[in-house]
Write an enzyme that holds these catalytic residues in place. Structure first.
Site, mmCIF file in Angstrom:
data_model
loop_
_atom_site.group_PDB
_atom_site.id
_atom_site.type_symbol
_atom_site.label_atom_id
_atom_site.label_comp_id
_atom_site.label_asym_id
_atom_site.label_seq_id
_atom_site.Cartn_x
_atom_site.Cartn_y
_atom_site.Cartn_z
ATOM 1 N N HIS A 102 23.628 -15.534 -49.504
ATOM 2 C CA HIS A 102 23.336 -14.173 -49.938
ATOM 3 C C HIS A 102 23.155 -13.264 -48.738
ATOM 4 O O HIS A 102 22.737 -13.699 -47.671
ATOM 5 C CB HIS A 102 22.089 -14.118 -50.839
ATOM 6 C CG HIS A 102 20.858 -14.719 -50.244
ATOM 7 N ND1 HIS A 102 20.618 -16.079 -50.230
ATOM 8 C CD2 HIS A 102 19.788 -14.157 -49.631
ATOM 9 C CE1 HIS A 102 19.452 -16.320 -49.646
ATOM 10 N NE2 HIS A 102 18.927 -15.153 -49.260
ATOM 11 N N THR A 116 14.931 -19.121 -48.266
ATOM 12 C CA THR A 116 14.203 -19.781 -49.359
ATOM 13 C C THR A 116 15.107 -20.117 -50.540
ATOM 14 O O THR A 116 14.767 -20.991 -51.338
ATOM 15 C CB THR A 116 13.051 -18.879 -49.860
ATOM 16 O OG1 THR A 116 13.577 -17.626 -50.267
ATOM 17 C CG2 THR A 116 12.002 -18.681 -48.778
ATOM 18 N N GLY A 157 13.840 -18.670 -42.366
ATOM 19 C CA GLY A 157 13.068 -18.429 -43.586
ATOM 20 C C GLY A 157 13.913 -18.342 -44.840
ATOM 21 O O GLY A 157 13.516 -17.717 -45.821
ATOM 22 N N ASN A 174 19.715 -14.681 -43.929
ATOM 23 C CA ASN A 174 18.847 -15.751 -43.449
ATOM 24 C C ASN A 174 19.560 -17.079 -43.629
ATOM 25 O O ASN A 174 20.109 -17.361 -44.707
ATOM 26 C CB ASN A 174 17.521 -15.736 -44.220
ATOM 27 C CG ASN A 174 16.700 -14.505 -43.905
ATOM 28 O OD1 ASN A 174 16.714 -14.015 -42.783
ATOM 29 N ND2 ASN A 174 15.997 -13.979 -44.894
HETATM 30 P P1 5GP Z 1 15.858 -15.585 -48.404
HETATM 31 O O1 5GP Z 1 14.487 -15.678 -47.802
HETATM 32 O O2 5GP Z 1 16.352 -16.909 -48.932
HETATM 33 O O3 5GP Z 1 16.857 -14.931 -47.485
HETATM 34 O O4 5GP Z 1 15.713 -14.575 -49.592
HETATM 35 C C1 5GP Z 1 15.642 -14.925 -50.919
HETATM 36 C C2 5GP Z 1 15.307 -13.651 -51.648
HETATM 37 O O5 5GP Z 1 15.515 -13.868 -53.017
HETATM 38 C C3 5GP Z 1 13.866 -13.181 -51.475
HETATM 39 O O6 5GP Z 1 13.855 -11.874 -50.921
HETATM 40 C C4 5GP Z 1 13.296 -13.222 -52.893
HETATM 41 O O7 5GP Z 1 12.443 -12.137 -53.163
HETATM 42 C C5 5GP Z 1 14.549 -13.185 -53.740
HETATM 43 N N1 5GP Z 1 14.437 -13.885 -55.017
HETATM 44 C C6 5GP Z 1 13.972 -15.160 -55.201
HETATM 45 N N2 5GP Z 1 14.044 -15.497 -56.512
HETATM 46 C C7 5GP Z 1 14.588 -14.423 -57.144
HETATM 47 C C8 5GP Z 1 14.898 -14.168 -58.511
HETATM 48 O O8 5GP Z 1 14.721 -15.006 -59.403
HETATM 49 N N3 5GP Z 1 15.438 -12.938 -58.821
HETATM 50 C C9 5GP Z 1 15.662 -11.998 -57.842
HETATM 51 N N4 5GP Z 1 16.187 -10.830 -58.247
HETATM 52 N N5 5GP Z 1 15.367 -12.207 -56.550
HETATM 53 C C10 5GP Z 1 14.833 -13.404 -56.209
#
Ligand code: 5GP
Ligand code: ZN
Length: 114
Positions: free
Chosen positions: A98, A93, A91, A85
């Site tokens: 990653h 976040t 989206g 993402n």
């Molecule tokens: P994005 O929406 O930015 O691509 O995904 C971020 C991901 O990070 C989400 O799926 C969320 O569940 C995960 N995430 C957010 N904070 C943490 C955390 O503190 N530990 C872990 N293991 N995953 C996290």
């Protein structure tokens, strides 16, 4: 980067469930899994996302590590989905580059929920 959660997870400042790591990358289970296998692969060095000025070796290493994670999780042969993402409309976040490794279920052919 001081205030980045994924920098802290990848560099062991906060404990997490690590699936794989080496000198440059860390892979840990997503805290809110969207599939039976849901692992996040991150470079230990901070970049905001794939649209940041990321060196080619880091991008290549990220994908190679994602495939290694699929192998470790036993989904390499059945299939898996990689998602990066990037920015608000996607989206994103957490602003640390990653790659989501998703699998362990038949996800079908569509890429977006209908
Ligand atoms: P994005 O929406 O930015 O691509 O995904 C971020 C991901 O990070 C989400 O799926 C969320 O569940 C995960 N995430 C957010 N904070 C943490 C955390 O503190 N530990 C872990 N293991 N995953 C996290
Ligand atoms: Zn970071």
């Amino acid at each position: 980067m001081d205030d980045c959660i994924f920098c802290k997870l990848a560099n062991h400042q906060i404990p997490t469930s690590i699936v794989y790591e080496d000198d440059d990358f860390c892979a840990f289970k997503d805290a809110n899994p969207q599939a039976p296998v849901h692992v996040l692969v991150v470079p230990k060095r901070h970049f905001a996302n794939v649209a940041d000025d990321v060196p080619t070796e880091v991008l290549g290493g990220l994908l190679k590590t994602a495939v290694k994670v699929a192998e470790i999780c036993g989904i390499r042969d059945k299939g898996f989905r990689l998602i990066m993402n990037t920015g608000a409309d996607a989206g994103q976040t957490v602003m640390h580059l990653h790659c989501h490794v998703l699998g362990g279920v038949d996800m079908g052919e569509g890429m977006l929920p209908r």
